[in-house]
Design a protein around this motif. Structure first.
Motif, mmCIF file in Angstrom:
data_model
loop_
_atom_site.group_PDB
_atom_site.id
_atom_site.type_symbol
_atom_site.label_atom_id
_atom_site.label_comp_id
_atom_site.label_asym_id
_atom_site.label_seq_id
_atom_site.Cartn_x
_atom_site.Cartn_y
_atom_site.Cartn_z
ATOM 1 N N LYS A 54 57.316 -40.663 30.510
ATOM 2 C CA LYS A 54 58.292 -41.198 29.544
ATOM 3 C C LYS A 54 59.565 -41.755 30.185
ATOM 4 N N ASN A 55 59.942 -41.240 31.389
ATOM 5 C CA ASN A 55 61.193 -41.693 32.011
ATOM 6 C C ASN A 55 61.026 -43.048 32.689
ATOM 7 N N LEU A 56 62.106 -43.844 32.653
ATOM 8 C CA LEU A 56 62.116 -45.142 33.338
ATOM 9 C C LEU A 56 62.866 -45.002 34.653
ATOM 10 N N TYR A 57 62.274 -45.465 35.756
ATOM 11 C CA TYR A 57 62.912 -45.431 37.076
ATOM 12 C C TYR A 57 62.926 -46.843 37.649
ATOM 13 N N VAL A 58 63.984 -47.164 38.392
ATOM 14 C CA VAL A 58 64.067 -48.485 39.013
ATOM 15 C C VAL A 58 63.229 -48.477 40.288
ATOM 16 N N THR A 59 62.480 -49.551 40.529
ATOM 17 C CA THR A 59 61.722 -49.662 41.775
ATOM 18 C C THR A 59 62.615 -50.336 42.823
ATOM 19 N N GLU A 60 62.125 -50.378 44.053
ATOM 20 C CA GLU A 60 62.866 -51.042 45.134
ATOM 21 C C GLU A 60 63.091 -52.520 44.778
ATOM 22 N N LEU A 61 62.052 -53.135 44.196
ATOM 23 C CA LEU A 61 62.150 -54.535 43.789
ATOM 24 C C LEU A 61 63.241 -54.705 42.727
ATOM 25 N N GLY A 62 63.253 -53.787 41.762
ATOM 26 C CA GLY A 62 64.265 -53.825 40.698
ATOM 27 C C GLY A 62 65.672 -53.708 41.256
ATOM 28 N N GLU A 63 65.835 -52.841 42.266
ATOM 29 C CA GLU A 63 67.163 -52.664 42.891
ATOM 30 C C GLU A 63 67.616 -53.957 43.563
ATOM 31 N N ILE A 64 66.667 -54.627 44.255
ATOM 32 C CA ILE A 64 67.020 -55.862 44.967
ATOM 33 C C ILE A 64 67.411 -56.956 43.966
ATOM 34 N N VAL A 65 66.586 -57.113 42.914
ATOM 35 C CA VAL A 65 66.877 -58.142 41.904
ATOM 36 C C VAL A 65 68.213 -57.850 41.231
ATOM 37 N N ASN A 66 68.448 -56.575 40.891
ATOM 38 C CA ASN A 66 69.707 -56.206 40.232
ATOM 39 C C ASN A 66 70.901 -56.495 41.132
ATOM 40 N N LYS A 67 70.738 -56.233 42.436
ATOM 41 C CA LYS A 67 71.842 -56.479 43.377
ATOM 42 C C LYS A 67 72.173 -57.977 43.442
ATOM 43 N N VAL A 68 71.121 -58.814 43.535
ATOM 44 C CA VAL A 68 71.358 -60.269 43.566
ATOM 45 C C VAL A 68 72.054 -60.706 42.274
ATOM 46 N N MET A 69 71.566 -60.198 41.137
ATOM 47 C CA MET A 69 72.151 -60.598 39.844
ATOM 48 C C MET A 69 73.609 -60.139 39.733
ATOM 49 N N LYS A 70 73.890 -58.920 40.189
ATOM 50 C CA LYS A 70 75.266 -58.391 40.101
ATOM 51 C C LYS A 70 76.210 -59.144 41.035
#
Length: 696
Positions: A502-518
């Motif tokens: 049920k829990n949502l966790y960020v993957t390594e890919l998600g972290e990279i995309v989020n960093k670029v977007m931020k």
């Protein structure tokens, strides 16, 4: 063909049969199968030079459907567009009008909407045809164009710098950011120790002891922070007398819940039935479009599923009142002033999600429903009935007990009238079921039996679940009822986020995309900016804001940010990094590549050599158990953790990043929490600042 023929077009083929039956032989009913025109896939499809005009084309595969609809429209004396009753549906009707070349003859075409697929609702809707509401159409166009601009401009950057096939979306990028921020908060959280102290007291003449909780000193509440403090309190209470100083009785009520909106249905179906948001919407769509019931044909069991309204029509209110009076009794009826006001103000104003006919109880139609349909229908039926029922009433008792300068308390409650809870309870309705001995008062004699001290640690905020993410997106004003499920589905499908228990966790890919977007597109992932944009889109729907104004204010800033990001990201190339790992198939040095779940090793000789293997990234810290290297690993679903390279011989693992620095207090290993180092042994609890030179 004898007599005049009218054509009614709906979105879904499932509705065709039942609506044809309701309207009779004077009508032809056909389906558009959703959207018929959209922006092209191969280009942005928005004419930036000419007032941001969208260039719509027929969706691939819809040519035959459109050709058939054109034929039917030509034969018909009048065309009714009966697509779904929301912005999306309004836009589909407008696209149909254009695609069927009906805009030259506006007198021949009308828009009708119904909130439920029932005979009465459909017949009633046909009495109130109207023109297409261009404000709603423009609100949908603005959303589509904004989303296309963000996706089309930013996605190629992510492709070239991270991995092909990635995408950035206006709402999905904010949702990803919210999840990343929560994960960072959890990672940096340092637990704080606290204690509770219960005392068991014997009541004269009673078998069951009374268990009281430590409150503080007199009326001053006191937190207990350590074992020493709790021992000090117990010591000072040695041989103390325990005396009841007050017994207060009271009554409290619990209000009945509101009927479901899209968001609350998704949250409650997740909590009670363990459904994903996507599954909830899929099954609700089936219940809305119609279920075959013996003797009645196809019946729409619930009202329209995309709504943020809790309004109930007067007809539905009366139907529920009659049912409650007959099956539960007059006292279970909600007071009349809770009837929805202005119910007839707008003919097609959205209602909450409710059963179309309360006499079709879940049990009565169970045999016609699949297990999941039954469970969701039962949830909607019960919640609606509960929303029309009287509040629950509790009798509460609170007891204060003094011993020396310390105070203990006991509270208990019992239901005196169950009201709406007769049919529906949620997690907030779990009340303290503790019962007290009858006749307890200030003169009741108490004697000490034992203390029950217990150590606790403060907990970080929980990881997001689909339900809590929907709740927060709604609270923050991001997205609208129709966007929650697709947004979550997209970030999961792109492997930016993974779901475990049920829990949502960020993957390594998600972290990279989020960093670029931020870093590069901070306004796009800014929660307030996105919420303000939603408010502007609502303004378009209400006719107070022009949709092109939003676009012309948005695009130049986006374009500047993309150009700036392209320059800055020129320095960043996530090239295939060569390693010293030799490919056992062909002898080349293997390279690091990005996959859906992060990095892996691949042979550069692809496609001749297709050898791949897991890539274990060392963090420069020895394993606290065996001294070999600690590496970054992934669970099957892609969630990151730290483990020993020598697994399965060594089973060391940690969700937090271990440090080389040993704990000064107990000598154990420490983990990084934000800018602090914390002993991995919670009992030890040692915390210190992370040295700046500690770059492990």
């Amino acid at each position: 063909m004898a007599g005049s023929k009218k054509l009614l077009i709906v979105e879904s083929p499932t509705k065709v049969k039942s609506i044809k039956k309701f309207l009779g032989s004077g009508y032809e009913v056909a389906a558009s199968n959703g959207h018929v025109r959209d922006l092209p896939k191969s280009q942005m499809g928005i004419d930036i030079e000419h007032d941001y005009e969208p260039k719509y084309i027929t969706i691939r595969g819809k040519g035959d459907i459109l050709a058939n609809l054109r034929k039917l429209a030509k034969k018909a004396d009048h065309v009714y567009l009966a697509t779904d009753p929301d912005r999306e549906g309004e836009a589909i009707s407008w696209h149909l009008m254009t695609a069927l070349k009906l805009e030259d003859d506006p007198g021949k075409v009308s828009r009708v909407t119904f909130n439920e697929i029932t005979k009465n609702a459909v017949k009633e809707a046909m009495k109130h045809p109207r023109k297409i509401d261009m404000n709603l159409v423009d609100a949908q166009q603005a959303r589509r164009v904004l989303d296309r601009m963000v996706g089309y401009e930013i996605s190629p950057l992510l492709w070239s710098k991270i991995k092909r096939g990635l995408s950035a979306g206006r709402v999905q990028s904010v949702a990803l950011r919210i999840i990343c921020d929560r994960e960072a908060e959890i990672e940096a959280f340092i637990p704080k120790e606290y204690w509770s102290l219960d005392v068991s007291l014997k009541i004269e003449g009673e078998k069951k002891p009374l268990v009281a909780h430590y409150y503080g000193e007199g009326d001053t509440k006191k937190e207990i922070g350590s074992r020493e403090e709790v021992e000090k309190i117990m010591e000072s209470l040695d041989k103390a007398d325990y005396k009841i100083v007050s017994v207060k009785k009271g009554e409290r009520t619990k209000k009945s819940p509101l009927p479901f909106t899209t968001s609350t249905l998704q949250q409650e179906a997740s909590r009670a039935l363990n459904f994903s948001t996507q599954k909830t919407m899929r099954i609700a769509q089936q219940l809305y479009e119609g279920i075959e019931i013996k003797g009645s044909g196809s019946v729409g069991l619930i009202t329209y599923l995309r709504t943020d309204s809790t309004r109930i029509s007067e007809v539905a209110q009366d139907m529920a009142s009659d049912y409650i009076k007959e099956n539960f009794g007059e006292e279970y009826l909600i007071e009349s002033e809770n009837k929805s006001k202005n119910a007839s103000k707008i003919q097609d104003a959205h209602e909450a999600i409710r059963p179309t006919d309360v006499s079709k109880t879940p049990v009565a139609i169970k045999e016609y429903l699949s297990r999941d349909q039954f469970r969701l229908y039962q949830l909607i039926w019960r919640r609606f009935m509960a929303s029309r029922m009287a509040p629950a009433r509790y009798e509460t008792t609170s007891v204060k007990i003094d011993a020396g300068k310390h105070r203990f308390t006991v509270s208990a409650s019992r239901i005196v009238f169950d009201g709406f809870m007769n049919v529906y309870t949620d997690e907030d309705d779990q009340i303290d079921k503790k019962t007290l001995a009858k006749g307890i008062d200030e003169d009741t004699k108490l004697s000490f039996e034992e203390f029950e001290p217990e150590q606790h640690f403060t907990m970080p905020k929980p990881h997001y679940t689909e339900a809590s993410l929907v709740h927060d997106l709604e609270q923050l004003g991001i997205g609208r009822p129709s966007t929650y499920a697709p947004t979550i589905t997209t970030i999961l499908a792109r492997h930016y986020v993974t779901k475990e228990n049920k829990n949502l966790y960020v993957t390594e890919l998600g972290e990279i995309v989020n960093k670029v977007m931020k870093d590069e597109f901070s306004s796009i992932v800014n929660v307030n900016f996105t919420a303000n944009l939603e408010t502007l889109l609502d303004g378009v729907a209400e006719g107070t804001v022009k949709w092109k104004t939003i676009i012309e204010n948005f695009y130049p800033d986006l374009d500047d940010a993309v150009k700036k990001a392209e320059k800055e990201l020129e320095k960043v190339t996530i090239a295939d990094e060569e390693t010293d790992v030799i490919c056992e198939s062909c002898g080349r040095n293997m390279v690091i590549k990005y996959g859906p779940h992060g990095k892996f090793l691949a042979c550069p000789g692809f496609p001749e050599c297709k050898n791949t293997k897991p890539y274990f990234e060392k963090i420069g810290v020895p394993c606290p158990k065996c001294g070999k290297d600690i590496v970054i690993k992934k669970t099957k679903k892609g969630r990151r953790y730290y483990g020993c390279i020598d697994n399965p011989e060594c089973d060391f693992m940690s969700w937090q990043k271990p440090s080389k620095i040993k704990c000064q207090k107990c000598g154990g290993y420490m983990v990084e929490k934000g800018n602090k180092l914390v002993c991995a042994d919670q009992e030890c609890g040692f915390v210190c600042d992370k040295p700046s030179e500690d770059n492990n």
